[in-house]
Every structure is written in C-alpha cells, then in structure tokens.
Design a protein around this motif. Structure first.
Motif, short mmCIF file in Angstrom:
data_model
loop_
_atom_site.label_atom_id
_atom_site.label_comp_id
_atom_site.label_asym_id
_atom_site.label_seq_id
_atom_site.Cartn_x
_atom_site.Cartn_y
_atom_site.Cartn_z
N VAL A 10 0.86 -1.18 0.00
CA VAL A 10 0.00 0.00 0.00
C VAL A 10 0.90 1.24 0.00
N PRO A 11 0.61 2.22 -0.85
CA PRO A 11 1.44 3.43 -0.87
C PRO A 11 1.33 4.21 0.44
N THR A 12 2.33 5.02 0.69
CA THR A 12 2.26 5.96 1.80
C THR A 12 1.80 7.30 1.22
N ALA A 13 1.26 8.15 2.05
CA ALA A 13 0.72 9.44 1.56
C ALA A 13 1.87 10.36 1.14
N SER A 14 1.62 11.13 0.09
CA SER A 14 2.55 12.19 -0.30
C SER A 14 1.86 13.53 -0.06
N PHE A 15 2.66 14.55 0.19
CA PHE A 15 2.11 15.85 0.58
C PHE A 15 2.75 16.98 -0.21
N PRO A 16 2.06 18.11 -0.31
CA PRO A 16 2.63 19.25 -1.02
C PRO A 16 3.75 19.89 -0.21
N VAL A 17 4.66 20.51 -0.93
CA VAL A 17 5.75 21.27 -0.32
C VAL A 17 5.75 22.63 -1.00
N ARG A 18 5.94 23.67 -0.23
CA ARG A 18 6.07 24.99 -0.82
C ARG A 18 7.21 25.72 -0.12
N GLU A 19 7.76 26.68 -0.83
CA GLU A 19 8.85 27.48 -0.28
C GLU A 19 8.45 28.94 -0.39
N CYS A 20 8.59 29.66 0.70
CA CYS A 20 8.23 31.07 0.73
C CYS A 20 9.31 31.83 1.48
N GLU A 21 9.93 32.76 0.80
CA GLU A 21 10.97 33.60 1.40
C GLU A 21 12.05 32.76 2.08
N GLY A 22 12.45 31.67 1.41
CA GLY A 22 13.54 30.85 1.91
C GLY A 22 13.17 29.86 2.99
N ILE A 23 11.86 29.75 3.29
CA ILE A 23 11.39 28.80 4.30
C ILE A 23 10.59 27.70 3.61
#
Length: 110
Positions: free
Chosen positions: A89-102
């Motif tokens: 069974v796959p594991t969940a994947s999640f979004p990643v975002r970068e804002c002002e170096g964080i």
C-alpha cells in the motif's frame, strides 16, 4: 518539532538547512511528515511504512526511492507509491512549498 505557520502549513526549516540528500521530519497534528531534498527538488511523504508502521526517515536513499530500514520496502518520494514488498500500500505524499527561503508542508488529506 515544527512550528505551525499561517494558512495551515507547517514550517519545516530554512532552505539553507536542508541540503541535497538530507531530510527533516515534522508533524502536522498526528501525522509525521518527512521532507527530502533530492538534487534541489523537495518531496514530502508520510513518515510511516505501510508494511508495519515503522519510520521511513533515515532509510537508504536510492535516487527517488526511500528504503525502509526495518524490512526493505521501498517508496517513491515523488508520489508515495510502493515500489517493493513487503509493503503493498502506498504511503501518503504531501505538497511542499517554499516562501521567502522557508520550506513548508502539510497533511492535505480530507
């Protein structure tokens, strides 16, 4: 541990703190999320092997494949897809975002 940000996103770390090949684990509520930097690209999956609920973070890395240290199941960091038994069974994947170096992520499941 992580500090929650505005908008329901969880702060992972500063981009400069996550070099290629490295990872950071954070929590969004009860969900452990591991974020990997693979050659400058960021990917987030649930830090849970679907075979036995063990941690995935820190397992051997083979390109985009993360190997569970306990029993050798492999998961695609880009999608969470399971690539090798004993997990099926796959594991969940999640979004990643970068804002002002964080770097931020979140458990966006409903």
């Amino acid at each position: 541990m992580s500090v929650a940000s505005c908008d329901g996103w969880v702060r992972v770390c500063a981009r400069a703190e996550l070099l290629p090949g490295e990872f950071k684990t954070v929590w969004d509520g009860d969900t452990p999320i591991v974020v990997y930097n693979i050659d400058g690209d960021l990917f987030a999956i649930e830090d849970r092997c679907t075979h036995d609920d063990g941690e995935l973070a820190g397992g051997a890395l083979h390109g985009y494949e993360l190997e569970c240290a306990r029993h050798g199941a492999r998961f695609d960091l880009r999608t969470g897809a399971v690539l090798c038994a004993p997990a099926y069974v796959p594991t969940a994947s999640f979004p990643v975002r970068e804002c002002e170096g964080i770097i931020y992520t979140r458990d966006d499941r409903v």
